[in-house]
Design a protein around this motif. Sequence first.
Motif, mmCIF file in Angstrom:
data_model
loop_
_atom_site.group_PDB
_atom_site.id
_atom_site.type_symbol
_atom_site.label_atom_id
_atom_site.label_comp_id
_atom_site.label_asym_id
_atom_site.label_seq_id
_atom_site.Cartn_x
_atom_site.Cartn_y
_atom_site.Cartn_z
ATOM 1 N N ILE A 1 38.073 43.195 42.002
ATOM 2 C CA ILE A 1 39.184 44.052 41.653
ATOM 3 C C ILE A 1 40.127 44.433 42.805
ATOM 4 O O ILE A 1 41.141 44.367 42.638
ATOM 5 N N ALA A 2 39.507 44.632 44.046
ATOM 6 C CA ALA A 2 40.502 44.843 45.093
ATOM 7 C C ALA A 2 41.359 43.547 45.549
ATOM 8 O O ALA A 2 42.438 44.033 46.066
ATOM 9 N N CYS A 3 40.869 42.335 45.246
ATOM 10 C CA CYS A 3 41.712 41.333 45.802
ATOM 11 C C CYS A 3 43.057 41.024 44.983
ATOM 12 O O CYS A 3 43.775 40.511 45.426
ATOM 13 N N GLY A 4 42.880 41.852 43.616
ATOM 14 C CA GLY A 4 44.296 41.605 42.958
ATOM 15 C C GLY A 4 44.335 40.341 42.493
ATOM 16 O O GLY A 4 45.446 40.216 41.639
ATOM 17 N N GLU A 5 43.573 39.532 42.379
ATOM 18 C CA GLU A 5 43.872 38.022 41.790
ATOM 19 C C GLU A 5 43.326 38.155 40.480
ATOM 20 O O GLU A 5 43.872 37.080 39.674
ATOM 21 N N PHE A 6 42.697 38.792 39.911
ATOM 22 C CA PHE A 6 42.062 38.765 38.623
ATOM 23 C C PHE A 6 42.881 39.977 37.832
ATOM 24 O O PHE A 6 42.393 41.028 37.511
ATOM 25 N N LYS A 7 44.236 39.899 37.150
ATOM 26 C CA LYS A 7 45.007 40.733 36.824
ATOM 27 C C LYS A 7 44.570 41.538 35.591
ATOM 28 O O LYS A 7 44.906 42.788 35.791
ATOM 29 N N THR A 8 43.733 41.150 34.709
ATOM 30 C CA THR A 8 43.477 42.084 33.735
ATOM 31 C C THR A 8 41.914 42.177 33.779
ATOM 32 O O THR A 8 41.383 42.846 32.547
ATOM 33 N N LEU A 9 41.214 42.040 34.914
ATOM 34 C CA LEU A 9 39.827 42.309 34.821
ATOM 35 C C LEU A 9 39.521 43.710 34.278
ATOM 36 O O LEU A 9 38.754 43.911 33.851
ATOM 37 N N VAL A 10 40.254 44.659 34.953
ATOM 38 C CA VAL A 10 40.000 46.287 34.867
ATOM 39 C C VAL A 10 40.181 46.576 33.356
ATOM 40 O O VAL A 10 39.371 47.156 33.015
ATOM 41 N N GLN A 11 41.235 46.146 32.855
ATOM 42 C CA GLN A 11 41.490 46.377 31.336
ATOM 43 C C GLN A 11 40.443 45.846 30.542
ATOM 44 O O GLN A 11 39.978 46.420 29.708
ATOM 45 N N ARG A 12 39.852 44.537 30.887
ATOM 46 C CA ARG A 12 38.935 43.703 30.319
ATOM 47 C C ARG A 12 37.578 44.619 30.202
ATOM 48 O O ARG A 12 36.696 44.719 29.309
ATOM 49 N N ILE A 13 37.150 45.012 31.390
ATOM 50 C CA ILE A 13 36.072 45.737 31.591
ATOM 51 C C ILE A 13 36.083 47.117 30.582
ATOM 52 O O ILE A 13 34.924 47.380 29.949
ATOM 53 N N ILE A 14 37.253 47.883 30.456
ATOM 54 C CA ILE A 14 37.322 49.094 29.729
ATOM 55 C C ILE A 14 37.199 48.889 28.368
ATOM 56 O O ILE A 14 36.499 49.101 27.377
ATOM 57 N N LYS A 15 37.820 47.617 28.027
ATOM 58 C CA LYS A 15 38.041 47.129 26.554
ATOM 59 C C LYS A 15 36.700 46.916 25.721
ATOM 60 O O LYS A 15 36.371 46.968 24.904
ATOM 61 N N LEU B 1 33.368 36.909 35.423
ATOM 62 C CA LEU B 1 33.134 38.241 36.212
ATOM 63 C C LEU B 1 33.227 39.250 35.214
ATOM 64 O O LEU B 1 32.401 40.341 35.442
ATOM 65 N N LEU B 2 33.852 39.478 34.245
ATOM 66 C CA LEU B 2 33.718 40.240 33.206
ATOM 67 C C LEU B 2 32.271 40.287 32.538
ATOM 68 O O LEU B 2 31.864 41.437 32.403
ATOM 69 N N SER B 3 31.791 39.242 32.310
ATOM 70 C CA SER B 3 30.506 39.244 31.890
ATOM 71 C C SER B 3 29.409 39.774 32.728
ATOM 72 O O SER B 3 28.563 40.570 32.422
ATOM 73 N N LYS B 4 29.676 39.535 34.080
ATOM 74 C CA LYS B 4 28.900 40.213 35.227
ATOM 75 C C LYS B 4 28.808 41.689 35.226
ATOM 76 O O LYS B 4 27.968 42.291 35.269
ATOM 77 N N ALA B 5 30.368 42.088 35.116
ATOM 78 C CA ALA B 5 30.540 43.501 34.918
ATOM 79 C C ALA B 5 29.848 44.318 33.832
ATOM 80 O O ALA B 5 29.344 45.177 34.081
ATOM 81 N N ILE B 6 29.848 43.661 32.694
ATOM 82 C CA ILE B 6 29.273 44.358 31.693
ATOM 83 C C ILE B 6 27.953 44.298 31.392
ATOM 84 O O ILE B 6 27.328 45.310 31.032
ATOM 85 N N LYS B 7 27.324 42.890 31.663
ATOM 86 C CA LYS B 7 25.936 42.786 31.560
ATOM 87 C C LYS B 7 25.163 43.048 32.603
ATOM 88 O O LYS B 7 23.789 43.295 32.439
ATOM 89 N N ALA B 8 25.679 42.981 33.801
ATOM 90 C CA ALA B 8 24.730 43.310 34.828
ATOM 91 C C ALA B 8 25.427 44.055 36.057
ATOM 92 O O ALA B 8 25.695 43.432 37.386
ATOM 93 N N PRO B 9 25.800 45.206 35.802
ATOM 94 C CA PRO B 9 26.888 45.779 36.750
ATOM 95 C C PRO B 9 26.222 46.168 38.091
ATOM 96 O O PRO B 9 26.826 45.978 39.106
ATOM 97 N N GLN B 10 24.989 46.601 37.945
ATOM 98 C CA GLN B 10 24.487 47.113 39.402
ATOM 99 C C GLN B 10 24.235 45.753 40.262
ATOM 100 O O GLN B 10 24.269 45.894 41.480
#
Length: 166
Positions: free
Chosen positions: A141-155, A122-131
Amino acid sequence: MKKLLRHIFQELERKIELENQDRKSSDSLLIRKVVIQLLGQMSLLANDKVSAVLHLTQTADMDALLPADHFIKTELKKILTKNGLVYDDDSHLIWIPSDAKFDVLFEFKHIRVEIIDPETALLSKAIKAPQKNKQLIQEAIACGEFKTLVQRIIKNGGSLDQFVGG
């Protein structure tokens, strides 16, 4: 999808076994055990836990890191085609973060099939093909199952603004 993938890799396993028998009888080098790593959407579809919490779009493309052995790549492509799928020859271009982890999906005598951990896919998709992946990342993000996804996207230099709102 997992059932189909098992069928595909079992067939590849049989092909390798037969090839090794031929090579043994002609004193050629045998094909050693290989690790095939599934990436992208296919890795998400193959993960039962992810399929249970996200609405995933089916794909015919298999993104995977394959070993260099020509026989394996050729046979896998044939088997995929026979099953309505296609190997993405640009798989090696997929961005894989350095902290990615892989889990074993299938273990056979000649093949180990691994899938990239879902949060990293998911991180790879968010960084390289966000649209292209906006809706999927919003849902993840909304489901809450991917606990560090938001931080990893920012990082990794991604912008959460792309995933806020409709």
